[in-house]
Design a protein around this motif. Sequence first.
Motif, PDB file in Angstrom:
ATOM      1  N   LEU A 138      38.514  56.915  36.851  1.00  0.00           N
ATOM      2  CA  LEU A 138      36.987  56.539  36.746  1.00  0.00           C
ATOM      3  C   LEU A 138      36.883  55.339  35.711  1.00  0.00           C
ATOM      4  O   LEU A 138      35.855  54.745  35.683  1.00  0.00           O
ATOM      5  CB  LEU A 138      36.232  57.682  36.441  1.00  0.00           C
ATOM      6  N   THR A 139      37.930  55.081  34.841  1.00  0.00           N
ATOM      7  CA  THR A 139      37.800  54.113  33.686  1.00  0.00           C
ATOM      8  C   THR A 139      38.708  53.223  34.018  1.00  0.00           C
ATOM      9  O   THR A 139      39.171  52.673  35.173  1.00  0.00           O
ATOM     10  CB  THR A 139      38.107  54.775  32.680  1.00  0.00           C
ATOM     11  N   LYS A 140      38.834  52.183  33.038  1.00  0.00           N
ATOM     12  CA  LYS A 140      39.996  50.989  33.267  1.00  0.00           C
ATOM     13  C   LYS A 140      40.914  50.944  32.295  1.00  0.00           C
ATOM     14  O   LYS A 140      41.008  51.703  31.406  1.00  0.00           O
ATOM     15  CB  LYS A 140      39.047  49.892  33.080  1.00  0.00           C
ATOM     16  N   GLN A 141      41.920  49.509  32.555  1.00  0.00           N
ATOM     17  CA  GLN A 141      42.930  49.732  31.848  1.00  0.00           C
ATOM     18  C   GLN A 141      42.606  49.515  30.519  1.00  0.00           C
ATOM     19  O   GLN A 141      41.800  48.919  29.904  1.00  0.00           O
ATOM     20  CB  GLN A 141      43.658  48.510  32.313  1.00  0.00           C
ATOM     21  N   GLY A 142      43.475  50.419  29.361  1.00  0.00           N
ATOM     22  CA  GLY A 142      43.197  50.381  28.029  1.00  0.00           C
ATOM     23  C   GLY A 142      42.441  51.294  27.518  1.00  0.00           C
ATOM     24  O   GLY A 142      42.278  51.427  26.336  1.00  0.00           O
ATOM     25  N   MET A 143      41.855  52.063  28.403  1.00  0.00           N
ATOM     26  CA  MET A 143      40.713  52.992  27.796  1.00  0.00           C
ATOM     27  C   MET A 143      41.445  54.416  27.902  1.00  0.00           C
ATOM     28  O   MET A 143      40.575  55.435  27.771  1.00  0.00           O
ATOM     29  CB  MET A 143      39.532  53.021  28.728  1.00  0.00           C
ATOM     30  N   VAL A 144      42.571  54.806  28.028  1.00  0.00           N
ATOM     31  CA  VAL A 144      43.056  56.079  28.433  1.00  0.00           C
ATOM     32  C   VAL A 144      44.466  55.969  27.447  1.00  0.00           C
ATOM     33  O   VAL A 144      45.294  55.060  27.360  1.00  0.00           O
ATOM     34  CB  VAL A 144      43.714  56.270  29.802  1.00  0.00           C
ATOM     35  N   GLY A 145      44.406  56.706  26.384  1.00  0.00           N
ATOM     36  CA  GLY A 145      45.655  57.128  25.480  1.00  0.00           C
ATOM     37  C   GLY A 145      46.571  58.330  25.973  1.00  0.00           C
ATOM     38  O   GLY A 145      45.709  59.422  26.221  1.00  0.00           O
ATOM     39  N   VAL A 146      47.705  58.137  25.722  1.00  0.00           N
ATOM     40  CA  VAL A 146      48.507  59.240  26.083  1.00  0.00           C
ATOM     41  C   VAL A 146      49.556  59.671  24.905  1.00  0.00           C
ATOM     42  O   VAL A 146      49.493  58.599  23.881  1.00  0.00           O
ATOM     43  CB  VAL A 146      49.390  59.084  27.305  1.00  0.00           C
ATOM     44  N   THR A 147      49.900  60.854  24.667  1.00  0.00           N
ATOM     45  CA  THR A 147      50.862  61.170  23.762  1.00  0.00           C
ATOM     46  C   THR A 147      52.156  60.906  24.123  1.00  0.00           C
ATOM     47  O   THR A 147      52.970  60.486  22.605  1.00  0.00           O
ATOM     48  CB  THR A 147      50.534  62.780  23.243  1.00  0.00           C
ATOM     49  N   PHE A 148      52.765  61.138  24.688  1.00  0.00           N
ATOM     50  CA  PHE A 148      54.275  60.750  25.080  1.00  0.00           C
ATOM     51  C   PHE A 148      54.580  59.683  25.905  1.00  0.00           C
ATOM     52  O   PHE A 148      53.827  59.412  26.878  1.00  0.00           O
ATOM     53  CB  PHE A 148      54.759  62.248  25.826  1.00  0.00           C
ATOM     54  N   PRO A 149      55.666  58.935  25.633  1.00  0.00           N
ATOM     55  CA  PRO A 149      56.072  57.749  25.959  1.00  0.00           C
ATOM     56  C   PRO A 149      56.254  58.202  27.660  1.00  0.00           C
ATOM     57  O   PRO A 149      56.059  57.075  28.250  1.00  0.00           O
ATOM     58  CB  PRO A 149      57.262  57.689  25.485  1.00  0.00           C
ATOM     59  N   ASP A 150      56.568  59.236  28.298  1.00  0.00           N
ATOM     60  CA  ASP A 150      56.730  59.209  29.582  1.00  0.00           C
ATOM     61  C   ASP A 150      55.813  59.728  30.667  1.00  0.00           C
ATOM     62  O   ASP A 150      55.994  60.011  31.656  1.00  0.00           O
ATOM     63  CB  ASP A 150      58.131  60.303  29.801  1.00  0.00           C
ATOM     64  N   THR A 151      54.627  60.083  29.899  1.00  0.00           N
ATOM     65  CA  THR A 151      53.484  60.233  30.539  1.00  0.00           C
ATOM     66  C   THR A 151      53.219  59.468  31.531  1.00  0.00           C
ATOM     67  O   THR A 151      52.884  58.391  31.375  1.00  0.00           O
ATOM     68  CB  THR A 151      52.227  60.622  29.585  1.00  0.00           C
ATOM     69  N   LYS A 152      52.566  59.789  32.807  1.00  0.00           N
ATOM     70  CA  LYS A 152      52.403  59.166  33.871  1.00  0.00           C
ATOM     71  C   LYS A 152      50.893  59.228  34.167  1.00  0.00           C
ATOM     72  O   LYS A 152      50.513  60.308  34.616  1.00  0.00           O
ATOM     73  CB  LYS A 152      53.212  59.242  35.060  1.00  0.00           C
ATOM     74  N   LEU A 153      50.266  58.348  33.703  1.00  0.00           N
ATOM     75  CA  LEU A 153      48.632  58.332  34.002  1.00  0.00           C
ATOM     76  C   LEU A 153      47.971  56.976  34.159  1.00  0.00           C
ATOM     77  O   LEU A 153      48.597  56.103  33.339  1.00  0.00           O
ATOM     78  CB  LEU A 153      47.969  59.100  32.815  1.00  0.00           C
ATOM     79  N   ARG A 154      47.198  56.784  35.160  1.00  0.00           N
ATOM     80  CA  ARG A 154      46.697  55.746  35.326  1.00  0.00           C
ATOM     81  C   ARG A 154      45.818  55.074  34.187  1.00  0.00           C
ATOM     82  O   ARG A 154      45.174  55.702  33.517  1.00  0.00           O
ATOM     83  CB  ARG A 154      45.542  55.848  36.610  1.00  0.00           C
ATOM     84  N   ASN A 155      45.880  53.710  33.865  1.00  0.00           N
ATOM     85  CA  ASN A 155      45.227  52.925  33.080  1.00  0.00           C
ATOM     86  C   ASN A 155      45.648  53.363  31.582  1.00  0.00           C
ATOM     87  O   ASN A 155      44.551  53.245  30.587  1.00  0.00           O
ATOM     88  CB  ASN A 155      43.667  53.065  33.167  1.00  0.00           C
ATOM     89  N   SER A 156      46.890  53.959  31.179  1.00  0.00           N
ATOM     90  CA  SER A 156      46.896  54.467  30.058  1.00  0.00           C
ATOM     91  C   SER A 156      47.848  53.457  29.186  1.00  0.00           C
ATOM     92  O   SER A 156      48.495  52.746  29.654  1.00  0.00           O
ATOM     93  CB  SER A 156      47.872  55.929  30.176  1.00  0.00           C
ATOM     94  N   THR A 157      47.841  54.023  27.989  1.00  0.00           N
ATOM     95  CA  THR A 157      48.696  53.055  27.025  1.00  0.00           C
ATOM     96  C   THR A 157      49.217  54.171  25.855  1.00  0.00           C
ATOM     97  O   THR A 157      48.405  55.209  25.607  1.00  0.00           O
ATOM     98  CB  THR A 157      48.070  52.140  26.115  1.00  0.00           C
ATOM     99  N   LEU A 158      50.217  54.203  25.432  1.00  0.00           N
ATOM    100  CA  LEU A 158      51.005  55.103  24.296  1.00  0.00           C
ATOM    101  C   LEU A 158      49.920  54.947  23.058  1.00  0.00           C
ATOM    102  O   LEU A 158      50.067  54.014  22.454  1.00  0.00           O
ATOM    103  CB  LEU A 158      52.336  55.104  24.089  1.00  0.00           C
ATOM    104  N   VAL A 159      49.385  56.001  22.462  1.00  0.00           N
ATOM    105  CA  VAL A 159      48.947  55.984  21.255  1.00  0.00           C
ATOM    106  C   VAL A 159      49.272  57.223  20.413  1.00  0.00           C
ATOM    107  O   VAL A 159      49.220  57.235  19.099  1.00  0.00           O
ATOM    108  CB  VAL A 159      47.272  56.097  21.472  1.00  0.00           C
ATOM    109  N   GLY A 160      49.846  58.120  21.039  1.00  0.00           N
ATOM    110  CA  GLY A 160      50.505  59.426  20.050  1.00  0.00           C
ATOM    111  C   GLY A 160      49.271  60.617  20.164  1.00  0.00           C
ATOM    112  O   GLY A 160      48.333  60.461  20.812  1.00  0.00           O
ATOM    113  N   MET A 161      49.437  61.408  19.356  1.00  0.00           N
ATOM    114  CA  MET A 161      48.719  62.605  19.019  1.00  0.00           C
ATOM    115  C   MET A 161      47.533  62.504  18.016  1.00  0.00           C
ATOM    116  O   MET A 161      48.300  62.293  16.846  1.00  0.00           O
ATOM    117  CB  MET A 161      49.512  63.776  19.144  1.00  0.00           C
ATOM    118  N   PRO A 162      46.492  62.508  18.038  1.00  0.00           N
ATOM    119  CA  PRO A 162      45.320  62.559  17.048  1.00  0.00           C
ATOM    120  C   PRO A 162      45.682  63.804  16.291  1.00  0.00           C
ATOM    121  O   PRO A 162      45.672  64.891  16.617  1.00  0.00           O
ATOM    122  CB  PRO A 162      44.097  62.371  17.680  1.00  0.00           C
ATOM    123  N   MET A 163      45.953  63.602  15.030  1.00  0.00           N
ATOM    124  CA  MET A 163      46.171  64.744  14.136  1.00  0.00           C
ATOM    125  C   MET A 163      45.760  64.531  12.973  1.00  0.00           C
ATOM    126  O   MET A 163      45.393  63.650  12.339  1.00  0.00           O
ATOM    127  CB  MET A 163      47.626  65.107  14.151  1.00  0.00           C
TER     128      MET A 163
END
Length: 366
Positions: A138-163
């Motif tokens: 439902l969102t667009k490119q660059g608006m999705v952050g993922v924790t792991f390098p191999d995660t497959k998710l639309r419009n995502s970029t690797l950011v890591g885990m907020p901690m």
Amino acid sequence: MTSILLAGGGTTGHISPMLAIGRELRETHPDWDVFALGTADGLEADIVPKAGFELLTIDKVPMPRSIGPAALKFPKRFAANVSHVKQIIAERDVRAVVGVGGYVCPPAFIAAKQAKIPLIVHEANAKPGMANRLGAALTKQGMVGVTFPDTKLRNSTLVGMPMPTEISALDRSDPVQRQDWRADLGLNDDRPVLVVTGGSSGAQRINDAFLAAAAQCQESGVQVLHITGAGKDEVLRAAAAQLPDYHVVDYVDGMHRAYGVADLLVARSGAATVSEATVVGVPALYVPLAIGNGEQRLNAAGSVSAGASLLVDNADFVPSTVTDQILPLVTDHTRLDAMSRAALDLHYPTEAATTMAAIVTHALRG
């Protein structure tokens, strides 16, 4: 005033990164109103207010897995939740929704889309859940952050885990700090430390195996800090009453201290645990929870492949795993040092909360 709605809950795996993002948003924009959406019966009902965030609630409406009465009632109940969130967005003049997963996210995501405000998603696990797959679509490119390098998710970029910064900035090589934390936790400074945890809700399989092997742990010269989970410490605490180096607690306030003193960690492989242990370089043996969509095994895959950790299936984790595999490892300093270096060499991102907050800021300016 700019209002931001954080959506998520159910488990600490969702709540912890949500709060980390919320704290960063408040620090970066102290004039913003940052509040959360959850359910009244989830862990967030206790954790979020204690963390200083306002929590609004909607009904828990899980997606039906089969045809039945719940499936027939689902469309109306789900639509009511969407309407409820749209009302919150309108009344509080919410400018963006930040979702991390859980039952509240699908209605929050749809409400944000219908209200035409930015939708930002963070996916903690290596294998995305249904809620965040919807949010990513439902969102667009660059608006999705993922924790792991191999995660497959639309419009995502690797950011890591907020901690928490207490973890992301932890230096385990500081002997004075480690000595102080050992003293705080009631541990000796002359014996290797094995930290055992099943997360906030505990892990009965791990607890039972260590219960059977507690005496051998004492005899081995290893001291154990066993974090059982809330309400699950009674039997193990009684068994360890005569074992001075077997320390049983149901909770540790500030897990950075446990990571700081651990020579080896035995834990479930939730996304937060794997990310935090990897970032700080704690050698680990993971016992993935054998439910859900297999995400816990996948969470640990990169760490295991790099040699930073080991993995034992839940069904195979028995008392002999403790005596024959874990106790020899916790005293093998050469191997533990190599595992710690392998973890640090993975270079997991440590500024995820800052990155996610920057995505929110950019979305509002864009």
